[in-house]
Design an enzyme around this catalytic site. Structure first.
Site, PDB file in Angstrom:
ATOM      1  N   LYS A   1       0.833  -1.208   0.000  1.00 45.65           N
ATOM      2  CA  LYS A   1       0.000   0.000   0.000  1.00 45.65           C
ATOM      3  C   LYS A   1       0.866   1.256   0.000  1.00 45.65           C
ATOM      4  CE  LYS A   1      -3.859  -2.338   2.191  1.00 45.65           C
ATOM      5  NZ  LYS A   1      -4.426  -2.855   3.436  1.00 45.65           N
TER       6      LYS A   1
ATOM      7  N   GLN B   1      -5.296  -1.923   9.557  1.00 44.64           N
ATOM      8  CA  GLN B   1      -5.021  -3.203   8.902  1.00 44.64           C
ATOM      9  C   GLN B   1      -5.596  -4.364   9.719  1.00 44.64           C
ATOM     10  OE1 GLN B   1      -3.417  -3.704   5.802  1.00 44.64           O
ATOM     11  NE2 GLN B   1      -4.205  -5.764   6.136  1.00 44.64           N
TER      12      GLN B   1
ATOM     13  N   ASP C   1     -11.606   2.106   3.338  1.00 42.77           N
ATOM     14  CA  ASP C   1     -11.758   0.659   3.185  1.00 42.77           C
ATOM     15  C   ASP C   1     -13.197   0.292   2.814  1.00 42.77           C
ATOM     16  OD1 ASP C   1      -9.807  -1.242   3.185  1.00 42.77           O
ATOM     17  OD2 ASP C   1      -9.714  -1.506   5.346  1.00 42.77           O
TER      18      ASP C   1
END
Length: 284
Positions: free
Chosen positions: A53, A97, A120
């Protein structure tokens, strides 16, 4: 028939070129999209994802900040950090995460993130907006799958989509996105009886179960579009998908490979959402 392979890696590279130009235009207006990633603990897979990322962010000019916390971090400490990031006007996207250590409740963390910074796409408000066909931050892997299908002008409207797997991250939301595109959607899962009766009737088959070669050629309809979301590491160290790629290649019309398939699209759609958030925050 030999299927055409949809390489997500190539499509992602093309999309990121466009994003890079978009970020340059935003920078000219004094806006630099900023993503903050929070990583708790030292899970090797999570560390690998986070590095990917960061590399992708640098590639397109998105400012990426990584906050690493020990696995002993309490839920209260994490929620306090999220509150600070929610209030930081310089942060456009927040990503915690997953998976989290056992003592931290995943849903409480997801719901603590400001929906306007939830790049997300997992916050219940954003999921609700998606369910009702509103514009929002779509979950990244499902959004990547939809984008891959659209890139090949694969017809979705009126087609029978069968999804194997019902996770909140991939299975459920990808079905909803394709339903929003007027597909007829069937979900299969661990309790489904005679599963291949469903999979063999799929015009578009999406597999996300995390079991190597779970789907064989006999489970696939001639000419079906096959999207393989699974990533499984074999004993020899190689990565493989949930679909037996070699046999499915002879049966499908289109198929995604593992690796270089859906994976690169997930990070690309995260960047898309971060840029979108920056534009919304600055009303551009």
């Amino acid at each position: 028939m030999v299927a055409e392979i949809i390489y997500g890696k190539e499509l992602a590279a093309d999309l990121r070129q466009g994003m890079k130009k978009e970020v340059e235009k935003l920078a000219d207006k004094g806006v630099i999209p900023a993503l903050t990633v929070v990583l708790i603990g030292d899970d090797p897979a999570s560390q690998s994802y986070v590095k990917g990322k960061q590399r992708a962010s640098e590639e397109v000019g998105v400012r990426s900040r990584l906050i690493e916390l020990p696995s002993s971090t309490s839920q209260e400490e994490l929620l306090q950090l999220i509150s600070e990031l929610n209030n930081d006007v310089e942060v456009h996207g927040i990503l915690v995460q997953l998976p989290l250590p056992d003592h931290i409740e995943e849903q409480a963390v997801i719901e603590a993130i400001n929906p306007e910074k939830d790049v997300d796409g997992f916050h219940p408000i954003n999921i609700g907006r998606m369910l009702t066909g509103k514009d929002t931050f779509f979950p990244c892997t499902p959004y990547g799958i939809l984008t891959m299908l659209q890139s090949k002008n694969i017809q979705i409207e009126g087609k029978h989509v069968v999804i194997v797997g019902r996770s909140n991250i991939v299975g459920k939301p990808v079905g909803q996105l394709l339903l929003n595109e007027n597909a007829t959607v069937t979900y299969c899962h661990s309790r489904t009886k005679n599963m291949n009766e469903f999979t063999k009737n799929a015009d578009i088959l999406i597999v996300a179960v995390g079991k190597a070669h779970f789907i064989q050629a006999d489970d696939i309809k001639d000419g079906a579009v096959v999207v393989d979301v699974g990533v499984n590491r074999m004993d020899n160290g190689k990565l493989t998908g949930d679909v037996d790629f070699d046999s499915a290649l002879e049966k499908a019309s289109y198929i995604t490979p593992v690796p270089r398939g859906v994976g690169p699209m997930t990070i690309t759609m995260l960047l898309h959402n971060t840029i979108k958030s920056a534009k919304q925050h600055h009303q551009l």
